[in-house]
Design a protein around this motif. Structure first.
Motif, PDB file in Angstrom:
ATOM      1  N   ALA A 181       0.863  -1.179   0.000  1.00  0.00           N
ATOM      2  CA  ALA A 181       0.000   0.000   0.000  1.00  0.00           C
ATOM      3  C   ALA A 181       0.901   1.231   0.000  1.00  0.00           C
ATOM      4  CB  ALA A 181      -0.889   0.008   1.238  1.00  0.00           C
ATOM      5  N   VAL A 182       0.599   2.181  -0.866  1.00  0.00           N
ATOM      6  CA  VAL A 182       1.428   3.391  -0.928  1.00  0.00           C
ATOM      7  C   VAL A 182       0.513   4.610  -0.809  1.00  0.00           C
ATOM      8  CG1 VAL A 182       3.316   4.544  -2.143  1.00  0.00           C
ATOM      9  CG2 VAL A 182       2.836   2.165  -2.654  1.00  0.00           C
ATOM     10  N   LEU A 183       0.911   5.519   0.060  1.00  0.00           N
ATOM     11  CA  LEU A 183       0.123   6.746   0.253  1.00  0.00           C
ATOM     12  C   LEU A 183       0.951   7.958  -0.185  1.00  0.00           C
ATOM     13  CD1 LEU A 183      -2.562   7.881   1.532  1.00  0.00           C
ATOM     14  CD2 LEU A 183      -1.249   8.202   3.636  1.00  0.00           C
ATOM     15  N   PHE A 184       0.347   8.793  -1.011  1.00  0.00           N
ATOM     16  CA  PHE A 184       0.977  10.061  -1.423  1.00  0.00           C
ATOM     17  C   PHE A 184       0.088  11.193  -0.917  1.00  0.00           C
ATOM     18  CE2 PHE A 184       2.160   6.910  -4.557  1.00  0.00           C
ATOM     19  CZ  PHE A 184       3.484   7.196  -4.866  1.00  0.00           C
ATOM     20  N   ASP A 185       0.692  12.319  -0.593  1.00  0.00           N
ATOM     21  CA  ASP A 185      -0.135  13.450  -0.157  1.00  0.00           C
ATOM     22  C   ASP A 185      -0.809  14.086  -1.368  1.00  0.00           C
ATOM     23  OD1 ASP A 185       1.660  15.129  -1.408  1.00  0.00           O
ATOM     24  OD2 ASP A 185       2.655  15.783   0.450  1.00  0.00           O
ATOM     25  N   LYS A 186      -1.545  15.178  -1.106  1.00  0.00           N
ATOM     26  CA  LYS A 186      -2.348  15.717  -2.212  1.00  0.00           C
ATOM     27  C   LYS A 186      -1.491  16.331  -3.319  1.00  0.00           C
ATOM     28  CE  LYS A 186      -3.467  19.708   0.589  1.00  0.00           C
ATOM     29  NZ  LYS A 186      -4.544  20.386   1.278  1.00  0.00           N
ATOM     30  N   GLN A 187      -0.251  16.666  -2.983  1.00  0.00           N
ATOM     31  CA  GLN A 187       0.658  17.174  -4.038  1.00  0.00           C
ATOM     32  C   GLN A 187       1.311  16.032  -4.814  1.00  0.00           C
ATOM     33  OE1 GLN A 187       1.198  18.781  -0.842  1.00  0.00           O
ATOM     34  NE2 GLN A 187      -0.028  20.537  -1.491  1.00  0.00           N
ATOM     35  N   GLY A 188       1.039  14.819  -4.383  1.00  0.00           N
ATOM     36  CA  GLY A 188       1.637  13.671  -5.060  1.00  0.00           C
ATOM     37  C   GLY A 188       3.001  13.321  -4.518  1.00  0.00           C
ATOM     38  N   HIS A 189       3.336  13.824  -3.325  1.00  0.00           N
ATOM     39  CA  HIS A 189       4.608  13.450  -2.706  1.00  0.00           C
ATOM     40  C   HIS A 189       4.411  12.206  -1.858  1.00  0.00           C
ATOM     41  CE1 HIS A 189       5.371  17.978  -3.038  1.00  0.00           C
ATOM     42  NE2 HIS A 189       6.009  17.363  -4.013  1.00  0.00           N
ATOM     43  N   PHE A 190       5.419  11.330  -1.918  1.00  0.00           N
ATOM     44  CA  PHE A 190       5.319  10.093  -1.141  1.00  0.00           C
ATOM     45  C   PHE A 190       5.104  10.413   0.332  1.00  0.00           C
ATOM     46  CE2 PHE A 190       7.406   6.996   1.620  1.00  0.00           C
ATOM     47  CZ  PHE A 190       6.647   5.881   1.333  1.00  0.00           C
ATOM     48  N   SER A 191       4.182   9.668   0.949  1.00  0.00           N
ATOM     49  CA  SER A 191       3.920   9.926   2.357  1.00  0.00           C
ATOM     50  C   SER A 191       4.214   8.691   3.212  1.00  0.00           C
ATOM     51  CB  SER A 191       2.464  10.366   2.521  1.00  0.00           C
ATOM     52  OG  SER A 191       2.104  10.401   3.853  1.00  0.00           O
ATOM     53  N   LYS A 192       3.548   7.554   2.914  1.00  0.00           N
ATOM     54  CA  LYS A 192       3.732   6.379   3.777  1.00  0.00           C
ATOM     55  C   LYS A 192       3.606   5.097   2.959  1.00  0.00           C
ATOM     56  CE  LYS A 192       2.625   8.368   8.130  1.00  0.00           C
ATOM     57  NZ  LYS A 192       3.107   9.647   7.614  1.00  0.00           N
ATOM     58  N   PHE A 193       4.124   4.023   3.557  1.00  0.00           N
ATOM     59  CA  PHE A 193       4.072   2.738   2.868  1.00  0.00           C
ATOM     60  C   PHE A 193       3.537   1.659   3.813  1.00  0.00           C
ATOM     61  CE2 PHE A 193       5.879  -1.397   1.751  1.00  0.00           C
ATOM     62  CZ  PHE A 193       5.464  -1.496   0.437  1.00  0.00           C
ATOM     63  N   GLY A 194       2.877   0.690   3.257  1.00  0.00           N
ATOM     64  CA  GLY A 194       2.540  -0.542   3.974  1.00  0.00           C
ATOM     65  C   GLY A 194       1.407  -0.380   4.976  1.00  0.00           C
ATOM     66  N   PHE A 195       1.523  -1.168   6.071  1.00  0.00           N
ATOM     67  CA  PHE A 195       0.478  -1.109   7.108  1.00  0.00           C
ATOM     68  C   PHE A 195       0.343   0.322   7.625  1.00  0.00           C
ATOM     69  CE2 PHE A 195       2.118  -5.570   7.794  1.00  0.00           C
ATOM     70  CZ  PHE A 195       1.025  -6.202   7.224  1.00  0.00           C
ATOM     71  N   GLU A 196       1.478   1.005   7.672  1.00  0.00           N
ATOM     72  CA  GLU A 196       1.482   2.373   8.183  1.00  0.00           C
ATOM     73  C   GLU A 196       0.619   3.272   7.292  1.00  0.00           C
ATOM     74  OE1 GLU A 196       4.874   5.513   9.466  1.00  0.00           O
ATOM     75  OE2 GLU A 196       5.533   3.681   8.492  1.00  0.00           O
ATOM     76  N   LYS A 244      -5.767   9.652 -10.347  1.00  0.00           N
ATOM     77  CA  LYS A 244      -4.768   8.986 -11.201  1.00  0.00           C
ATOM     78  C   LYS A 244      -3.350   9.447 -10.938  1.00  0.00           C
ATOM     79  CE  LYS A 244      -8.162   8.115 -14.758  1.00  0.00           C
ATOM     80  NZ  LYS A 244      -9.318   8.549 -13.953  1.00  0.00           N
ATOM     81  N   MET A 245      -2.438   8.523 -11.180  1.00  0.00           N
ATOM     82  CA  MET A 245      -1.003   8.824 -11.033  1.00  0.00           C
ATOM     83  C   MET A 245      -0.240   7.863 -11.934  1.00  0.00           C
ATOM     84  SD  MET A 245       1.197   8.780  -7.521  1.00  0.00           S
ATOM     85  CE  MET A 245       0.551  10.278  -6.804  1.00  0.00           C
ATOM     86  N   LYS A 246       0.954   8.295 -12.336  1.00  0.00           N
ATOM     87  CA  LYS A 246       1.762   7.398 -13.161  1.00  0.00           C
ATOM     88  C   LYS A 246       2.132   6.146 -12.371  1.00  0.00           C
ATOM     89  CE  LYS A 246       4.100  10.274 -16.493  1.00  0.00           C
ATOM     90  NZ  LYS A 246       5.351  10.834 -16.945  1.00  0.00           N
ATOM     91  N   ALA A 247       1.914   5.004 -13.004  1.00  0.00           N
ATOM     92  CA  ALA A 247       2.167   3.733 -12.308  1.00  0.00           C
ATOM     93  C   ALA A 247       3.621   3.604 -11.901  1.00  0.00           C
ATOM     94  CB  ALA A 247       1.762   2.576 -13.208  1.00  0.00           C
ATOM     95  N   ILE A 248       4.523   4.059 -12.754  1.00  0.00           N
ATOM     96  CA  ILE A 248       5.947   3.881 -12.447  1.00  0.00           C
ATOM     97  C   ILE A 248       6.327   4.613 -11.166  1.00  0.00           C
ATOM     98  CG2 ILE A 248       6.790   5.827 -13.885  1.00  0.00           C
ATOM     99  CD1 ILE A 248       8.863   3.075 -14.488  1.00  0.00           C
ATOM    100  N   LYS A 249       5.636   5.698 -10.917  1.00  0.00           N
ATOM    101  CA  LYS A 249       5.915   6.458  -9.701  1.00  0.00           C
ATOM    102  C   LYS A 249       5.475   5.658  -8.460  1.00  0.00           C
ATOM    103  CE  LYS A 249       4.682  10.763  -7.479  1.00  0.00           C
ATOM    104  NZ  LYS A 249       4.106  12.075  -7.629  1.00  0.00           N
ATOM    105  N   VAL A 250       4.364   4.966  -8.596  1.00  0.00           N
ATOM    106  CA  VAL A 250       3.857   4.189  -7.459  1.00  0.00           C
ATOM    107  C   VAL A 250       4.781   2.991  -7.192  1.00  0.00           C
ATOM    108  CG1 VAL A 250       1.865   2.921  -6.571  1.00  0.00           C
ATOM    109  CG2 VAL A 250       1.505   4.914  -8.066  1.00  0.00           C
ATOM    110  N   PHE A 251       5.140   2.276  -8.258  1.00  0.00           N
ATOM    111  CA  PHE A 251       6.030   1.128  -8.083  1.00  0.00           C
ATOM    112  C   PHE A 251       7.380   1.559  -7.517  1.00  0.00           C
ATOM    113  CE2 PHE A 251       3.001  -0.930 -10.849  1.00  0.00           C
ATOM    114  CZ  PHE A 251       3.039  -2.251 -10.464  1.00  0.00           C
TER     115      PHE A 251
END
Ligand SMILES: Nc1ncnc2c1ncn2[C@@H]1O[C@H](COP(=O)(O)OP(=O)(O)OP(=O)(O)O)[C@@H](O)[C@H]1O
Ligand SMILES: [Mg+2]
Length: 700
Positions: A181-196, A244-251
């Motif tokens: 699970a990946v969470l990005f903030d509203k600007q699209g910056h990485f915020s948190k990963f996983g259970f967190e 929506k977001m670019k998949a490569i960014k999420v991976f």
């Protein structure tokens, strides 16, 4: 009649006889076509016969080799190309290393186009990955769960069970794999990963007004399987609320998180000032064996974007990794299985059944006399992983509450929806097929409320919800597994018809879904003559095995080629051969050339030894004065492709060969490839200058 396509800038001529043609720069068609990509011809050498390449070619046209793909009802439209999307957020700075760099070794130059991966100059024999790095770390981005495992090279060399995995705190305790699970903030910056990320998103829903503007992604790995040929770095995915977001960014965010986490652990756990850094680690990224080449390349790109350089990264095929682990670490197998276990001994053939959350991946392996593995049946399977059980449940929710209500809940209260599916997941994992007791779990009030509001009536009595708990009979709950069981059984039944698997009587079931009692019981029931071996932790076998693969990439000694590989050339033909080709040209001397010809290097179904190079083939540039040739590599599932433009041909990449320093027109370009690893390595030796040019292409 064929159409004779005239090529314009052919500065090189093809030679197919053992004579080297005098280059004819007065080609009549010199100015009518563009592109340097046709400056390549095959030289027929006295010493090297093309027949040398025709190795054994097992018949792969058996029906079971064709992987059937079932589109899941609720996946439709989740993944779409960026071209028709407007809502793409800005991506992180691209950390990809520019592959156009030219590396100068003593005698060698590596040069590549941007699409290719440059590898360090090395001896042919030296395909042992990352042999100079202190640590080996494997990253497994799973459909449901992700994690990493690592070891100091010295430790794991001494004892293959010496592999470490961090523990992650989840909602019900500690786990060796984290949630994907990946969470990005509203600007699209990485915020948190996983259970967190899951917990934060969930808890913020109560009090953080803007949480719905955040991007929350889970269950996104299957995009890479489903998109197949349409996959590219621009593709976008939708988050839980449809943003929506670019998949490569999420991976790459997922990979980067795990990578940084390990670096942090290493820096903290070793002597201060030991300065352990990314360059001390050889990384292995796991990929399903059944994935197409583009998907594997996409993962490489995502890893590079996450700061892992091409030459410190290997890809490990998930079932292979698990197979290596179970063999090298016998204590991973339950004692009850070990007693009767024969599959660890040489000469034994077995099938590895890798059942993860997304894919079912099946491969046939044989243990050779020298204890190495030989692939006897190539990877095959489909999208029948454990998550299908969850999708059946989601379908059930739509049946009982109506599609409209379910969609409304998803949109207005995504966490409520997500929580309900999570609750189901827990029950799915602990489900005992022999029990008759109803299964009871929490379901969000949101379904009831939205139903009553939309339908202006109470829930129908057949929906058994009381005090926020849903009650489902054991037989109905069992039915959620039906589709998965059917797919797995029918696929295995097909596979076992193959003559190549007639000596197999062991199924090694790995991947988290192999923990499911109902699944393993069903397989046992349908294949009573097979011994079903499930390791103690089938989900971790892939991850830990990938570390062992990084240590010993030659543990699998030979594989069966899933594709026919070749390069694009121009080929001189006789007039009577015209009809065999779609695109032709003729030079001033009226010699006829078929263009865009698929020059076969490896044939689908061929057994390829991992550390063996195919016999060299020699070619001449068409024109002696050209400064460079671009050699395009292709793959196809056809056994005998004619043109590289035939349907189904995929371009793997281009190897640029710099000819500026050539002093004479003669001296062939010698092409050697090694296609038995998880990547193809191609080396061109310019016999005129002695220079070598290398490229590495991800294997499909
Ligand atoms: N005891 C269990 N019973 C039923 N299903 C289980 C059990 N344990 C795990 N699973 C299922 O196994 C899947 C996760 O397995 P695993 O961690 O190997 O998959 P993944 O790595 O996320 O997916 P993939 O490898 O396909 O990308 C999930 O669908 C999970 O629900
Ligand atoms: Mg997995």
């Amino acid at each position: 009649m064929f159409t004779c396509k005239i090529l314009p800038d052919l500065k090189y001529l093809l030679t197919i006889a053992s004579i080297i043609y005098v280059h004819d720069t007065s080609d009549t068609n010199l100015n009518s076509m563009g592109g340097a990509l046709r400056k390549w011809r095959k030289r027929k050498s006295k010493h090297v016969s093309t027949n040398q390449l025709s190795l054994s070619t097992p018949n792969l046209s058996e029906p079971q080799q064709k992987v059937k793909y079932r589109q899941k009802h609720n996946r439709k439209d989740r993944f779409s190309s960026a071209s028709n999307q407007h809502n793409v957020t800005a991506s992180e700075p691209d950390l990809r290393i520019d592959n156009q760099q030219i590396e100068k070794g003593d005698e060698e130059i590596s040069a590549n186009s941007r699409t290719d991966v440059v590898i360090n100059p090395s001896n042919h024999e030296n395909i042992k990955a990352g042999s100079n790095r202190l640590f080996i770390a494997a990253i497994d981005i799973g459909t449901t769960y992700s994690g990493y495992a690592y070891s100091a090279r010295r430790d794991v060399e001494k004892d293959p069970s010496n592999i470490l995995c961090p523990q992650w705190r989840g909602d019900e305790g500690l786990y060796y794999k984290n949630a994907t699970a990946v969470l990005f903030d509203k600007q699209g910056h990485f915020s948190k990963f996983g259970f967190e990320a899951e917990t934060y998103y969930h808890e913020a829903m109560e009090e953080q007004d803007d949480i719905l503007t955040y991007f929350f992604f889970n269950d996104f790995k299957m995009l890479l399987y489903e998109k197949k040929d349409d996959l590219n770095k621009e593709i976008v995915i939708t988050d839980i609320t449809g943003k929506k977001m670019k998949a490569i960014k999420v991976f790459s965010a997922a990979i980067r998180y795990l990578k940084e986490h390990l670096l942090d652990v290493l820096q903290k756990s070793f002597v201060r000032d030991s300065n352990i850094s990314n360059t001390d680690i050889h990384w292995v990224l796991t990929v399903p064996a059944i994935w197409e080449m583009k998907a594997k390349q996409f993962m490489r790109d995502a890893a590079e974007m996450a700061g892992i350089l091409a030459d410190q990264l290997s890809l490990a095929l998930e079932p292979e990794a698990a197979s290596i682990y179970c063999r090298k670490v016998p204590m991973s197998i339950k004692e009850s299985d070990l007693k009767t276990l024969t599959f660890l001994s040489s000469g034994i053939s077995y099938v590895v059944l890798d059942q993860g959350g997304g894919t079912l991946d099946v491969t046939g392996h044989q243990i050779e006399e020298d204890n190495f593995l030989k692939e006897i049946f190539p990877p095959n399977g489909g999208s029948w992983g454990g998550n299908n059980v969850n999708y059946e449940f989601e379908k059930y929710l739509e049946e009982i509450f109506t599609i409209q209500v379910v969609h409304q809940v998803k949109q207005d209260d995504p966490v409520a929806y997500f929580d309900t599916v999570k609750q189901f997941e827990r029950k799915k994992k602990s489900f005992k097929p022999k029990s008759d007791a109803d299964v009871v779990f929490n379901v969000s009030q949101a379904f009831k409320e939205v139903y009553e509001k939309t339908h202006k009536s109470d829930l129908p009595s057949e929906i058994r919800i009381k005090h926020g708990k849903m009650r489902i009979s054991a037989s109905r709950f069992k039915a959620f597994f039906d589709q998965s069981i059917q797919s797995i059984i029918s696929h295995l039944s097909e596979i076992f018809k193959s003559p190549k698997l007639q000596n197999v009587n062991v199924i090694l079931a790995v991947g988290g879904f192999s923990e499911s009692e109902i699944i393993i019981d069903s397989i046992r029931e349908h294949f009573p003559n097979m011994q079903i071996v499930v390791p103690k932790d089938p989900g971790l076998a892939v991850l830990k095995g990938a570390v062992l693969f990084g240590l010993e990439p030659l543990a699998v000694k030979s594989r069966i080629s899933r594709y026919t590989y070749g390069i694009k050339i121009d080929k001189e033909i006789l007039p009577k051969e015209d009809e065999n080709y779609r695109t032709l040209r003729r030079d001033r001397k009226s010699r006829r050339f078929a263009t865009d010809v698929f020059e076969k290097l490896v044939e689908i179904g061929e057994e390829i030894k991992v550390n063996e190079w195919q016999p060299a083939k020699e070619y001449d540039p068409i024109y002696k004065d050209d400064q460079e040739v671009k050699i395009e590599f292709y793959a196809t599932e056809e056994k005998d492709p004619v043109h590289v433009t035939d349907p189904g041909c995929m371009k793997l990449g281009t190897l640029n060969v710099d000819l500026k320093e050539r002093t004479r027109s003669n001296g062939a370009l010698k092409l050697e490839i090694n296609a038995g690893g998880t990547e193809i390595i191609a080396v061109i030796t310019d016999e005129n200058t002695g220079k070598k040019f290398k490229a590495k292409f991800c294997l499909p």
